[in-house]
Design a protein around this motif. Structure first.
Motif, PDB file in Angstrom:
ATOM      1  N   SER A  91       0.834  -1.204   0.000  1.00 40.01           N
ATOM      2  CA  SER A  91       0.000   0.000   0.000  1.00 40.01           C
ATOM      3  C   SER A  91       0.867   1.251   0.000  1.00 40.01           C
ATOM      4  N   ILE A  92       1.954   1.220   0.730  1.00 39.19           N
ATOM      5  CA  ILE A  92       2.851   2.381   0.778  1.00 39.19           C
ATOM      6  C   ILE A  92       3.424   2.661  -0.607  1.00 39.19           C
ATOM      7  N   THR A  93       3.810   1.604  -1.308  1.00 35.34           N
ATOM      8  CA  THR A  93       4.373   1.778  -2.651  1.00 35.34           C
ATOM      9  C   THR A  93       3.372   2.450  -3.580  1.00 35.34           C
ATOM     10  N   VAL A  94       2.112   1.969  -3.545  1.00 32.84           N
ATOM     11  CA  VAL A  94       1.075   2.555  -4.406  1.00 32.84           C
ATOM     12  C   VAL A  94       0.805   4.002  -4.002  1.00 32.84           C
ATOM     13  N   ALA A  95       0.735   4.271  -2.699  1.00 34.97           N
ATOM     14  CA  ALA A  95       0.475   5.641  -2.231  1.00 34.97           C
ATOM     15  C   ALA A  95       1.576   6.589  -2.686  1.00 34.97           C
ATOM     16  N   GLU A  96       2.842   6.132  -2.594  1.00 38.32           N
ATOM     17  CA  GLU A  96       3.953   6.981  -3.031  1.00 38.32           C
ATOM     18  C   GLU A  96       3.893   7.246  -4.531  1.00 38.32           C
ATOM     19  N   LYS A  97       3.493   6.224  -5.310  1.00 40.29           N
ATOM     20  CA  LYS A  97       3.349   6.413  -6.764  1.00 40.29           C
ATOM     21  C   LYS A  97       2.275   7.454  -7.067  1.00 40.29           C
ATOM     22  N   ILE A  98       1.161   7.377  -6.341  1.00 34.81           N
ATOM     23  CA  ILE A  98       0.057   8.315  -6.581  1.00 34.81           C
ATOM     24  C   ILE A  98       0.476   9.734  -6.211  1.00 34.81           C
ATOM     25  N   LEU A  99       1.106   9.889  -5.045  1.00 32.94           N
ATOM     26  CA  LEU A  99       1.545  11.224  -4.626  1.00 32.94           C
ATOM     27  C   LEU A  99       2.495  11.829  -5.648  1.00 32.94           C
ATOM     28  N   CYS A 132     -13.173   4.879   7.682  1.00 27.95           N
ATOM     29  CA  CYS A 132     -11.838   4.903   8.295  1.00 27.95           C
ATOM     30  C   CYS A 132     -10.827   5.536   7.351  1.00 27.95           C
ATOM     31  N   ALA A 133     -10.907   5.192   6.058  1.00 30.44           N
ATOM     32  CA  ALA A 133      -9.986   5.793   5.084  1.00 30.44           C
ATOM     33  C   ALA A 133     -10.215   7.292   4.992  1.00 30.44           C
ATOM     34  N   ASP A 134     -11.464   7.705   5.081  1.00 29.26           N
ATOM     35  CA  ASP A 134     -11.798   9.135   5.041  1.00 29.26           C
ATOM     36  C   ASP A 134     -11.185   9.852   6.240  1.00 29.26           C
ATOM     37  N   GLN A 135     -11.277   9.260   7.408  1.00 31.49           N
ATOM     38  CA  GLN A 135     -10.697   9.878   8.596  1.00 31.49           C
ATOM     39  C   GLN A 135      -9.177   9.983   8.488  1.00 31.49           C
ATOM     40  N   ALA A 136      -8.565   8.947   7.932  1.00 30.68           N
ATOM     41  CA  ALA A 136      -7.116   8.996   7.741  1.00 30.68           C
ATOM     42  C   ALA A 136      -6.724  10.083   6.742  1.00 30.68           C
ATOM     43  N   MET A 137      -7.571  10.295   5.732  1.00 28.20           N
ATOM     44  CA  MET A 137      -7.305  11.366   4.763  1.00 28.20           C
ATOM     45  C   MET A 137      -7.349  12.729   5.443  1.00 28.20           C
ATOM     46  N   TYR A 138      -8.325  12.942   6.312  1.00 24.88           N
ATOM     47  CA  TYR A 138      -8.396  14.215   7.039  1.00 24.88           C
ATOM     48  C   TYR A 138      -7.163  14.413   7.923  1.00 24.88           C
ATOM     49  N   GLN A 139      -6.659  13.319   8.462  1.00 19.74           N
ATOM     50  CA  GLN A 139      -5.444  13.435   9.266  1.00 19.74           C
ATOM     51  C   GLN A 139      -4.259  13.824   8.381  1.00 19.74           C
ATOM     52  N   ALA A 140      -4.224  13.274   7.164  1.00 20.14           N
ATOM     53  CA  ALA A 140      -3.164  13.632   6.222  1.00 20.14           C
ATOM     54  C   ALA A 140      -3.221  15.119   5.887  1.00 20.14           C
ATOM     55  N   LYS A 141      -4.424  15.640   5.714  1.00 25.11           N
ATOM     56  CA  LYS A 141      -4.568  17.073   5.448  1.00 25.11           C
ATOM     57  C   LYS A 141      -4.119  17.895   6.651  1.00 25.11           C
ATOM     58  N   ALA A 142      -4.498  17.440   7.849  1.00 29.57           N
ATOM     59  CA  ALA A 142      -4.118  18.171   9.062  1.00 29.57           C
ATOM     60  C   ALA A 142      -2.611  18.156   9.272  1.00 29.57           C
ATOM     61  N   ASP A 143      -1.934  17.122   8.745  1.00 25.33           N
ATOM     62  CA  ASP A 143      -0.484  17.002   8.920  1.00 25.33           C
ATOM     63  C   ASP A 143       0.296  17.721   7.829  1.00 25.33           C
ATOM     64  N   GLY A 144      -0.390  18.536   7.039  1.00 20.24           N
ATOM     65  CA  GLY A 144       0.338  19.352   6.073  1.00 20.24           C
ATOM     66  C   GLY A 144      -0.006  19.117   4.629  1.00 20.24           C
ATOM     67  N   LYS A 145      -0.884  18.170   4.323  1.00 23.37           N
ATOM     68  CA  LYS A 145      -1.320  17.870   2.954  1.00 23.37           C
ATOM     69  C   LYS A 145      -0.173  17.294   2.125  1.00 23.37           C
ATOM     70  N   GLY A 146      -0.546  16.677   1.011  1.00 22.37           N
ATOM     71  CA  GLY A 146       0.463  16.101   0.135  1.00 22.37           C
ATOM     72  C   GLY A 146       1.151  14.887   0.720  1.00 22.37           C
ATOM     73  N   VAL A 147       0.500  14.211   1.702  1.00 19.64           N
ATOM     74  CA  VAL A 147       1.081  13.037   2.351  1.00 19.64           C
ATOM     75  C   VAL A 147      -0.001  11.963   2.454  1.00 19.64           C
ATOM     76  N   PHE A 148       0.391  10.758   2.900  1.00 21.58           N
ATOM     77  CA  PHE A 148      -0.587   9.711   3.177  1.00 21.58           C
ATOM     78  C   PHE A 148      -0.494   9.315   4.642  1.00 21.58           C
ATOM     79  N   ARG A 149      -1.620   8.869   5.172  1.00 25.39           N
ATOM     80  CA  ARG A 149      -1.678   8.412   6.556  1.00 25.39           C
ATOM     81  C   ARG A 149      -2.521   7.145   6.631  1.00 25.39           C
ATOM     82  N   PHE A 150      -2.047   6.171   7.434  1.00 26.59           N
ATOM     83  CA  PHE A 150      -2.841   4.983   7.726  1.00 26.59           C
ATOM     84  C   PHE A 150      -3.813   5.296   8.860  1.00 26.59           C
TER      85      PHE A 150
END
Length: 741
Positions: free
Chosen positions: A405-413, A451-469
């Motif tokens: 999942s990390i590999t795919v997330a990094e590719k998407i970013l 749950c994925a939606d909540q993790a996305m909001y955390q990614a935005k709160a942590d500065g955007k342009g990142v992924f969070r589990f």
């Protein structure tokens, strides 16, 4: 056959009239008898125009002439004619005011070698809107029903039988086909190859005899068996030992339609709609007929509609309904296999700016390009969905290692961070990704997406342009926010809020000049709650404007009461939330409150943070000007933290800047901070603005402000936020101490 066709004529719910070459009535079926009151025996042999003189020189008259003389068919509607057949819903003898039928009329010619030219007239009742719609939808079916108007003369009836667009098959209990019209023959014939095509040439070279045989046999259905052409039927279901009831059970009941699958002579398949009926014959010699309508195009249209219902029209990705359905099915399979899967919730960062600056067409183009890049980052087995707006959701099955999942997330970013070309312009956006995993985080589709939606909001709160589990703590925060939202609604209804006031003094003299109104929530269980804990929730759930309206009303009333009691107006500073500041009704609310309390507008100060003013510059300028026209003052709060453009600041219609407390914490001991404070004060004065310092906690800070020429100050050293009663007491004590000196 005459008796068979006569029976068919009387079965249809349509008026059938057959005229010979002289326009004389040959056939007048029971439907016509029922609605005209004229029996067939009475009208047979009469000229139709002699029977109904009102039809002379009408479009019906001309259509009959075209059919008999020019061999041309016609379709007429009584809604477009000045005249129609005198047909009525009820018999004339029983109805006081008979209601005339609204009619759809079809006139079709046919010719026989023995007796010459004939025409058949079919009359359809379209009086009700439902029947009118049915008539419009089923013109081709009406042509099929014309077939049942075949009369005593077999050659006349055969002409009608052959001119319907839908296939008709007549068969017996053995399934043996006794008669098939031209439409049925064409329907079951092999699909012709295009002349000159490679397939045609190969077929002619490889099997010319087969081609000739196929061509000769393509038009023959009589003598073959019904079950050879219908996938749902088999030879074992037919036989001379079968009863009429058993045969009728295989085909649709009278008045019903059933969809079935047919096979052509070349074994190609196609869908049909079938209606049927039995024809009583001599004992043990019953016949059955079916109407067959090719619904290939209908099925294609249904498939297209189904695709439109399941796929996002802009990007071609699955929509949220389809994605949830696929995820639910995939979860069941993974529960059986024990495999894991991941769900990505992706939200574009800065997408709103693209819409605002370049228009929605540019935004749509960007979304299509994002969808294409997401496809490039995923496997064929992954499912990509456009969830809503600029949100996308991806299902990655069989993700047994988080590293996958990390590999795919990094590719998407990385893919989304590359520039997009929109209308020949480079556009830059990023995305934030939240990742939830089955079975660790949730076991059903809705919870996993949540749950994925909540993790996305955390990614935005942590500065955007990142992924969070996703983590359980995120869920706890979400539940806490939901609880806070519910309690906020109760607090508004039960008036649990109150205002505290922090004094603002003139630095040079120490005189009280005003206060800042600060909201507090007196929770029935938790006691006093500060705004930091609930304002963001109120903004997210849409309560902030209602709360802000209450704050302004209370603050205006307090300022008015103070003015009436002390005779000296007290400046009242009120914080505005960014969402409240963008409310279209803000100017109206301020004007209404000023008019209702009778307080000097220039002593009202509305505060908005520097960061918000800088992020939405163009939108704010007009609103600030409208507020200024009311006479109120505008203050920039937390100045120094928002990277203000001096050129923009110079043009803003503001009156006050408030130095952020962070610059004053060490200003008395730190030379760099002291110089920053001094520079802000000098800048404010150079622009003609008042300067207020916040967060004053020590005498040394006050001394620094006096030395630098700051105008006003507030903080715990001067006075903590307090209730109105405590403020009155503080003011009295402070005034007495000042008088004693």
């Amino acid at each position: 056959m005459d008796r068979l066709y006569r029976h068919i004529v009387e079965l249809v719910d349509t008026g059938i009239v057959v005229l010979d070459g002289q326009g004389c009535i040959v056939t007048w079926n029971q439907w016509m008898e029922r609605h005209s009151g004229l029996q067939e025996a009475r009208v047979q042999g009469q000229k139709l125009l002699d029977l109904f003189p009102e039809l002379s020189n009408s479009r019906i008259d001309r259509a009959i002439y075209k059919a008999l003389e020019l061999n041309c068919p016609s379709v007429l509607s009584a809604k477009l004619l000045n005249v129609s057949f005198p047909l009525y819903r009820e018999p004339l003898s029983t109805a006081k005011q008979p209601e005339r039928l609204v009619q759809s009329i079809q006139i079709k010619p046919f010719y026989t070698d023995e007796d010459g030219q004939y025409c058949v007239i079919s009359v359809f009742d379209i009086s009700s809107s439902d029947m009118r719609e049915r008539a419009l939808r089923t013109q081709s079916v009406v042509l099929t029903e014309l077939v049942v108007s075949l009369q005593e003369k077999e050659h006349e009836l055969t002409a009608l039988f052959e001119n319907t667009q839908n296939g008709i098959l007549i068969f017996d209990r053995k399934g043996l086909i006794h008669s098939a019209n031209r439409a049925a023959v064409q329907m079951f014939a092999p699909i012709p190859l295009e002349p000159g095509s490679d397939q045609q040439e190969l077929f002619e070279l490889a099997a010319p005899e087969a081609m000739l045989a196929e061509s000769a046999g393509a038009g023959q259905l009589e003598g073959q068996h019904l079950y050879d052409f219908f996938e749902e039927l088999s030879a074992s279901q037919f036989g001379s030992d079968k009863s009429d009831a058993e045969i009728q059970a295989l085909i649709p009941a009278s008045g019903e339609e059933r969809e079935m699958n047919c096979v052509r002579n070349d074994d190609s398949e196609f869908p049909v709609s079938v209606s049927a009926n039995a024809i009583p014959m001599a004992e043990d010699d019953s016949r059955f007929f079916i109407f067959v309508r090719d619904i290939t195009e209908k099925k294609r249209a249904e498939a297209q509609l189904n695709r439109m219902a399941r796929v996002d029209g802009l990007t071609g990705l699955y929509n949220r309904f389809s994605f949830t359905e696929i995820l639910t099915s995939t979860l069941k399979a993974h529960q059986r296999s024990g495999n894991s899967l991941s769900v990505f919730f992706i939200d574009l960062d800065r997408f709103k700016g693209v819409n605002d600056n370049y228009g929605h067409d540019a935004g749509d183009d960007l979304l299509r390009q994002v969808a294409e890049r997401l496809r490039g980052c995923c496997r064929n087995s992954d499912t990509i969905s456009r969830w809503a707006g600029d949100e996308f959701v991806i299902l990655l099955p069989e993700q047994n290692h988080s590293r996958s999942s990390i590999t795919v997330a990094e590719k998407i970013l990385d893919a989304i961070s590359q520039p997009f070309e929109v209308f020949n312009m480079p556009v830059f956006v990023n995305c934030s990704i939240g990742i939830a995993q089955f079975p660790d985080d949730a076991c059903d589709a809705d919870k996993l997406i949540f749950c994925a939606d909540q993790a996305m909001y955390q990614a935005k709160a942590d500065g955007k342009g990142v992924f969070r589990f996703f983590t359980p703590e995120m869920n706890q925060r979400t539940l806490a926010r939901l609880k806070t939202e519910s309690e906020l609604r109760v607090a508004l209804a039960e008036n649990q809020f109150e205002l505290y006031y922090q004094p603002q003094i003139e630095v040079a003299t120490g005189k009280l000049l005003g206060v800042e109104a600060l909201l507090r929530w007196r929770h029935p269980e938790r006691g006093i709650i500060y705004p930091d804990e609930f304002i963001s929730v109120a903004e997210d759930c849409g309560l902030i404007c209602q709360m802000g309206e209450w704050v302004m009303m209370q603050a205006f009333e307090t300022a008015s009461r103070w003015y009436k009691r002390e005779g000296d107006p007290l400046s009242m500073s009120i914080n505005l939330s960014p969402k409240q500041f963008m409310d279209d009704g803000l100017v109206y609310s301020v004007r209404r409150l000023l008019n209702s309390v009778g307080f000097p507008a220039e002593r009202i100060v509305l505060e908005i943070t520097e960061g918000h003013l800088m992020n939405t510059q163009g939108e704010n300028l007009q609103l600030l000007r409208e507020l200024k026209l009311l006479g109120v003052k505008i203050a920039i709060d937390d100045f120094g933290m928002g990277y203000s453009s001096l050129a923009y600041l110079r043009n803003l219609p503001v009156d006050i800047i408030k130095i952020d407390r962070h610059f004053l914490q060490d200003a008395s001991n730190n030379a760099a901070d002291a110089r920053i404070v001094s520079a802000i004060i000098d800048l404010g004065h150079a622009l003609g603005l008042e300067v207020v310092a916040e967060g004053i906690e020590h005498l040394s800070q006050m001394e620094l402000l006096k030395m630098k020429g700051c105008d006003h100050a507030q903080g715990f050293y001067i006075g903590k936020p307090m209730s109105l009663d405590d403020l009155m007491l503080w003011y009295t004590v402070d005034r007495e101490a000042t008088a004693a000196h």
